[in-house]
Write a protein that holds these residues in place. Structure first.
Motif, PDB file in Angstrom:
ATOM      1  N   THR A  64       4.100  -2.867  23.979  1.00 48.94           N
ATOM      2  CA  THR A  64       3.393  -4.133  23.737  1.00 48.94           C
ATOM      3  C   THR A  64       4.277  -5.371  23.827  1.00 48.94           C
ATOM      4  OG1 THR A  64       3.767  -4.014  21.350  1.00 48.94           O
ATOM      5  CG2 THR A  64       1.741  -2.995  22.197  1.00 48.94           C
ATOM      6  N   GLY A  65       5.577  -5.175  24.022  1.00 47.25           N
ATOM      7  CA  GLY A  65       6.485  -6.320  24.058  1.00 47.25           C
ATOM      8  C   GLY A  65       6.792  -6.868  22.678  1.00 47.25           C
ATOM      9  N   LEU A  66       6.401  -6.152  21.628  1.00 52.26           N
ATOM     10  CA  LEU A  66       6.615  -6.616  20.264  1.00 52.26           C
ATOM     11  C   LEU A  66       8.002  -6.196  19.776  1.00 52.26           C
ATOM     12  CD1 LEU A  66       4.984  -8.141  18.144  1.00 52.26           C
ATOM     13  CD2 LEU A  66       4.249  -5.937  17.239  1.00 52.26           C
ATOM     14  N   ALA A  67       8.783  -7.172  19.338  1.00 51.14           N
ATOM     15  CA  ALA A  67      10.137  -6.915  18.838  1.00 51.14           C
ATOM     16  C   ALA A  67      10.070  -6.699  17.328  1.00 51.14           C
ATOM     17  CB  ALA A  67      11.052  -8.085  19.178  1.00 51.14           C
ATOM     18  N   LEU A  68      10.014  -5.433  16.912  1.00 49.33           N
ATOM     19  CA  LEU A  68       9.838  -5.117  15.495  1.00 49.33           C
ATOM     20  C   LEU A  68      11.049  -5.483  14.645  1.00 49.33           C
ATOM     21  CD1 LEU A  68       7.976  -1.697  15.688  1.00 49.33           C
ATOM     22  CD2 LEU A  68       7.017  -3.978  15.277  1.00 49.33           C
ATOM     23  N   PHE A  70      12.286  -8.368  14.625  1.00 45.17           N
ATOM     24  CA  PHE A  70      12.124  -9.804  14.369  1.00 45.17           C
ATOM     25  C   PHE A  70      10.983 -10.025  13.385  1.00 45.17           C
ATOM     26  CE2 PHE A  70      10.562 -14.078  15.963  1.00 45.17           C
ATOM     27  CZ  PHE A  70      11.580 -14.807  15.373  1.00 45.17           C
ATOM     28  N   TYR A  71      11.277 -10.676  12.251  1.00 41.01           N
ATOM     29  CA  TYR A  71      10.302 -10.806  11.178  1.00 41.01           C
ATOM     30  C   TYR A  71       9.003 -11.487  11.608  1.00 41.01           C
ATOM     31  CZ  TYR A  71      11.385 -15.769  10.382  1.00 41.01           C
ATOM     32  OH  TYR A  71      11.529 -17.120  10.514  1.00 41.01           O
ATOM     33  N   ARG A  72       9.069 -12.385  12.550  1.00 40.65           N
ATOM     34  CA  ARG A  72       7.841 -13.081  12.957  1.00 40.65           C
ATOM     35  C   ARG A  72       6.894 -12.187  13.747  1.00 40.65           C
ATOM     36  NH1 ARG A  72       9.337 -19.388  14.204  1.00 40.65           N
ATOM     37  NH2 ARG A  72       9.787 -19.879  12.039  1.00 40.65           N
ATOM     38  N   SER A  73       7.366 -11.058  14.194  1.00 38.02           N
ATOM     39  CA  SER A  73       6.492 -10.112  14.899  1.00 38.02           C
ATOM     40  C   SER A  73       5.453  -9.504  13.960  1.00 38.02           C
ATOM     41  CB  SER A  73       7.317  -8.988  15.523  1.00 38.02           C
ATOM     42  OG  SER A  73       8.135  -9.503  16.555  1.00 38.02           O
ATOM     43  N   TYR A  74       5.657  -9.668  12.655  1.00 35.55           N
ATOM     44  CA  TYR A  74       4.744  -9.084  11.669  1.00 35.55           C
ATOM     45  C   TYR A  74       3.645 -10.055  11.241  1.00 35.55           C
ATOM     46  CZ  TYR A  74       8.002  -5.293  11.639  1.00 35.55           C
ATOM     47  OH  TYR A  74       8.778  -4.247  12.033  1.00 35.55           O
ATOM     48  N   ASP A  75       3.548 -11.199  11.900  1.00 39.85           N
ATOM     49  CA  ASP A  75       2.489 -12.172  11.607  1.00 39.85           C
ATOM     50  C   ASP A  75       1.179 -11.636  12.179  1.00 39.85           C
ATOM     51  OD1 ASP A  75       0.697 -14.280  11.484  1.00 39.85           O
ATOM     52  OD2 ASP A  75       2.173 -15.784  12.068  1.00 39.85           O
ATOM     53  N   ALA A  76       0.296 -11.183  11.294  1.00 40.01           N
ATOM     54  CA  ALA A  76      -0.953 -10.544  11.715  1.00 40.01           C
ATOM     55  C   ALA A  76      -1.907 -11.507  12.409  1.00 40.01           C
ATOM     56  CB  ALA A  76      -1.642  -9.896  10.521  1.00 40.01           C
ATOM     57  N   ALA A  77      -1.661 -12.791  12.296  1.00 44.28           N
ATOM     58  CA  ALA A  77      -2.505 -13.760  13.009  1.00 44.28           C
ATOM     59  C   ALA A  77      -2.233 -13.696  14.515  1.00 44.28           C
ATOM     60  CB  ALA A  77      -2.250 -15.176  12.484  1.00 44.28           C
ATOM     61  N   TRP A  78      -1.055 -13.214  14.887  1.00 45.71           N
ATOM     62  CA  TRP A  78      -0.657 -13.174  16.291  1.00 45.71           C
ATOM     63  C   TRP A  78      -0.479 -11.764  16.839  1.00 45.71           C
ATOM     64  CZ3 TRP A  78      -0.646 -17.627  18.976  1.00 45.71           C
ATOM     65  CH2 TRP A  78      -0.589 -18.804  18.251  1.00 45.71           C
ATOM     66  N   ASN A  79      -0.140 -10.822  15.981  1.00 43.80           N
ATOM     67  CA  ASN A  79       0.206  -9.473  16.435  1.00 43.80           C
ATOM     68  C   ASN A  79      -0.440  -8.414  15.554  1.00 43.80           C
ATOM     69  OD1 ASN A  79       2.237 -10.377  18.431  1.00 43.80           O
ATOM     70  ND2 ASN A  79       3.352 -11.041  16.614  1.00 43.80           N
ATOM     71  N   ASP A  80      -0.401  -7.192  16.021  1.00 41.92           N
ATOM     72  CA  ASP A  80      -0.871  -6.058  15.248  1.00 41.92           C
ATOM     73  C   ASP A  80       0.241  -5.004  15.209  1.00 41.92           C
ATOM     74  OD1 ASP A  80      -2.312  -4.183  13.851  1.00 41.92           O
ATOM     75  OD2 ASP A  80      -3.637  -3.664  15.518  1.00 41.92           O
ATOM     76  N   PRO A  81       1.293  -5.261  14.429  1.00 45.16           N
ATOM     77  CA  PRO A  81       2.412  -4.322  14.403  1.00 45.16           C
ATOM     78  C   PRO A  81       2.027  -2.961  13.814  1.00 45.16           C
ATOM     79  CG  PRO A  81       2.668  -5.956  12.685  1.00 45.16           C
ATOM     80  CD  PRO A  81       1.508  -6.399  13.534  1.00 45.16           C
ATOM     81  N   GLY A  82       0.962  -2.912  13.054  1.00 47.13           N
ATOM     82  CA  GLY A  82       0.538  -1.666  12.426  1.00 47.13           C
ATOM     83  C   GLY A  82       0.237  -0.545  13.401  1.00 47.13           C
ATOM     84  N   VAL A  83      -0.083  -0.888  14.641  1.00 45.95           N
ATOM     85  CA  VAL A  83      -0.390   0.164  15.619  1.00 45.95           C
ATOM     86  C   VAL A  83       0.835   1.016  15.938  1.00 45.95           C
ATOM     87  CG1 VAL A  83      -2.274  -1.162  16.657  1.00 45.95           C
ATOM     88  CG2 VAL A  83       0.009  -1.264  17.676  1.00 45.95           C
ATOM     89  N   HIS A  84       1.999   0.552  15.563  1.00 47.25           N
ATOM     90  CA  HIS A  84       3.234   1.274  15.859  1.00 47.25           C
ATOM     91  C   HIS A  84       3.701   2.164  14.709  1.00 47.25           C
ATOM     92  CE1 HIS A  84       3.443  -1.082  19.471  1.00 47.25           C
ATOM     93  NE2 HIS A  84       3.322  -2.179  18.757  1.00 47.25           N
ATOM     94  N   PHE A  85       2.922   2.222  13.641  1.00 48.79           N
ATOM     95  CA  PHE A  85       3.303   2.980  12.456  1.00 48.79           C
ATOM     96  C   PHE A  85       2.180   3.910  12.038  1.00 48.79           C
ATOM     97  CE2 PHE A  85       5.484  -1.097  12.331  1.00 48.79           C
ATOM     98  CZ  PHE A  85       6.803  -0.695  12.187  1.00 48.79           C
ATOM     99  N   ASP A  86       2.554   4.970  11.318  1.00 55.29           N
ATOM    100  CA  ASP A  86       1.550   5.874  10.767  1.00 55.29           C
ATOM    101  C   ASP A  86       0.715   5.158   9.716  1.00 55.29           C
ATOM    102  OD1 ASP A  86       2.421   8.019  12.270  1.00 55.29           O
ATOM    103  OD2 ASP A  86       3.745   8.780  10.703  1.00 55.29           O
ATOM    104  N   ARG A  87      -0.498   5.591   9.539  1.00 62.40           N
ATOM    105  CA  ARG A  87      -1.369   5.090   8.480  1.00 62.40           C
ATOM    106  C   ARG A  87      -1.008   5.805   7.176  1.00 62.40           C
ATOM    107  NH1 ARG A  87      -2.373   0.791  10.801  1.00 62.40           N
ATOM    108  NH2 ARG A  87      -3.787   0.758  12.535  1.00 62.40           N
ATOM    109  N   ILE A  88      -1.370   5.210   6.062  1.00 65.76           N
ATOM    110  CA  ILE A  88      -1.101   5.813   4.766  1.00 65.76           C
ATOM    111  C   ILE A  88      -1.766   7.183   4.654  1.00 65.76           C
ATOM    112  CG2 ILE A  88      -3.039   4.708   3.580  1.00 65.76           C
ATOM    113  CD1 ILE A  88       0.455   5.369   2.091  1.00 65.76           C
ATOM    114  N   THR A  89      -2.846   7.385   5.378  1.00 61.52           N
ATOM    115  CA  THR A  89      -3.536   8.675   5.344  1.00 61.52           C
ATOM    116  C   THR A  89      -2.698   9.788   5.971  1.00 61.52           C
ATOM    117  OG1 THR A  89      -4.686   8.054   7.380  1.00 61.52           O
ATOM    118  CG2 THR A  89      -5.854   7.689   5.293  1.00 61.52           C
TER     119      THR A  89
END
Length: 120
Positions: A64-68, A70-89
């Motif tokens: 996705t071109g997302l640089a994890l 970099f702290y600003r990559s976690y701004d949910a208004a612009w990105n969805d970094p969660g797709v790169h991690f397991d869910r709590i389930t």
């Protein structure tokens, strides 16, 4: 609301509350029966942060071109970094135990663990 009266899973070996003193105090005041208890220093100092493996960072960047890193990559208004991690389930909670059913509070056992593993 007084909040929950009982907790079921709770282990916190590190509590990075230095930047959240007001929230910590509010939790202590508003939820006295279930608020975390600070049992003292764990034996080392650290800095707030998170670990993300190089493999996960590279896979996210390639996909996705997302640089994890970099702290600003976690701004949910612009990105969805969660797709790169397991869910709590993904955590099998049936494998978790209440604190009183573990040996995490047994000082001699934890001392031996730390000595054998170097995991202070």
């Amino acid at each position: 609301s007084d909040g929950p009266k009982q907790t079921y899973f709770h282990v916190g070996l590190e509590g990075w509350t230095n930047r959240n003193a007001e929230i910590w105090d509010l939790i202590q005041t508003n939820f006295p029966t279930t608020a975390p208890v600070n049992l003292g220093h764990i034996g080392y100092d650290g800095q707030s942060g998170q670990f993300i493996s190089l493999e996960v960072m590279q896979r996210a960047y390639r996909a996705t071109g997302l640089a994890l890193e970099f702290y600003r990559s976690y701004d949910a208004a612009w990105n969805d970094p969660g797709v790169h991690f397991d869910r709590i389930t993904a955590v099998d909670s049936s494998q978790l135990k209440p604190c009183n059913e573990t040996m995490l509070s047994e000082s001699s056992i934890m001392q031996k663990y730390a000595e054998l593993t170097g995991d202070w």
